[in-house]
Enzyme design. Structure first.
Site, short mmCIF file in Angstrom:
data_model
loop_
_atom_site.label_atom_id
_atom_site.label_comp_id
_atom_site.label_asym_id
_atom_site.label_seq_id
_atom_site.Cartn_x
_atom_site.Cartn_y
_atom_site.Cartn_z
N GLY A 188 -9.79 -5.44 0.13
CA GLY A 188 -9.04 -4.22 0.42
C GLY A 188 -8.23 -4.34 1.69
CB CYS A 208 -5.54 2.09 6.13
SG CYS A 208 -5.00 0.42 6.54
CG ASP A 268 -13.33 -1.67 3.10
OD1 ASP A 268 -13.46 -0.43 3.13
OD2 ASP A 268 -13.15 -2.36 4.12
N GLY A 292 -15.58 5.34 3.44
CA GLY A 292 -15.23 5.73 4.79
C GLY A 292 -15.05 7.23 4.90
CB SER A 293 -12.15 9.40 4.07
OG SER A 293 -12.02 9.05 2.70
CB ALA A 328 -5.89 -0.20 13.08
CD GLU A 377 -1.60 -3.21 11.30
OE1 GLU A 377 -2.35 -3.40 10.31
OE2 GLU A 377 -1.06 -4.13 11.93
CD GLU A 418 -2.64 15.87 -20.90
OE1 GLU A 418 -1.92 16.36 -21.79
OE2 GLU A 418 -3.11 14.70 -20.96
#
Length: 288
Positions: A117, A124, A157, A180-181, A208, A229, A283
């Site tokens: 990833g 990111c 990832d 992560g989130s 980052a 980043e 849809e």
């Protein structure tokens, strides 16, 4: 007498009622040979990573993750080779990459598992800033095709927004996913709960992002601020990690039942992908 009895007794281990309760409450918890929770620890690819790895393993780490944004680089591959030579038996995870060539290179260097990833993370901006990276489904599928032949595992990832993405990543060839989130707003994640109007939130910082780099600069682990980043933004409070994971597993089981799969291996074989237009995707969303 009791003193004599204690003298000749050899304690094999101790267990409490809490240990038994947790074993019943979390039967799927990943444990080591001694029944303790499996622990992974991270090292970089520069500096004293040998010493760091040795201290982490001495402290009880079960798995080493060699963590870098450019795991296909020469310095990262050399770090894998050196750690494998030094610690021949420890499982090594390396990431991140996004192409099958790097899977082969890292497997030859001694990696047991590769993290795939570059750029799909929720906060990111690597693809926007550096112009690199591949769509996550493509990256997983391409990397897993090589990894399967070499006996290497794949962790997806980034890009997991819900249980639907979790299921798709496994069908594409991932053996596991990294979140992560989705976990950033849970009780167990770092950061303070903040009330914003009627909503509870936590601040989620990209690895980052400017804020994260500033924190590293203050700690002395970064020499200068670079073009970010990643970015930081609030995420809604999500309760316990256990609640989030249960929702993910419920969605996965439902997906498996739709394709008639009884296990993950069968799920990977039976699952199929179709091209879908934006209208077709919309849809499938709830409407009022």
């Amino acid at each position: 007498p009791i003193e004599l009895l204690i003298k000749f007794l050899k304690i094999k281990g101790l267990i409490t009622a809490k240990d038994i309760l947790k074993s019943l409450q979390y039967p799927d918890a990943l444990k080591d040979k001694k029944g303790k929770l499996t622990v992974g620890a991270t090292v970089g690819v520069s500096g004293r990573y040998f010493e760091e790895a040795e201290r982490l393993l001495s402290a009880g780490a079960d798995v080493l993750l060699i963590d870098t944004a450019r795991a296909g680089s020469v310095i990262a591959v050399e770090a894998v080779k050196n750690i494998r030579r030094k610690f021949s038996k420890v499982p090594i995870v390396v990431g991140n990459i996004d192409n099958p060539e790097h899977v082969e290179i890292l497997a030859d260097a001694g990696a047991d598992c590769v993290k795939v990833g570059i750029g799909p993370g929720a906060r990111c901006k690597t693809r926007m800033v550096a112009g690199v990276g591949a769509p996550q489904i493509y990256a997983i599928a391409a990397c897993s095709a090589v990894a399967e032949k070499l006996g290497v595992s794949i962790i997806s990832d980034g890009g997991i927004k819900g249980s639907d993405d979790f299921a798709k990543a496994l069908v594409a060839g991932a053996d596991a996913v990294m979140l992560g989130s989705l976990l950033a707003g849970t009780d167990e994640s770092p950061g303070l709960l903040i009330r914003k109007g009627s909503q509870l939130i936590k601040e989620y910082r990209g690895s980052a992002s400017f804020e994260h780099q500033l924190d590293r600069l203050e700690k002395g682990t970064l020499d200068e601020i670079r073009n970010p980043e990643g970015e930081s933004s609030p995420v809604p409070y999500a309760g316990s990690v256990a609640y989030v994971i249960k929702g993910m597993m419920d969605g996965l089981r439902s997906s498996m039942s739709y394709v008639g799969a009884h296990d993950l291996k069968e799920f990977h074989k039976k699952g199929e992908f179709l091209w879908v237009s934006n209208e077709g995707y919309d849809e499938g969303k709830p409407r009022t």
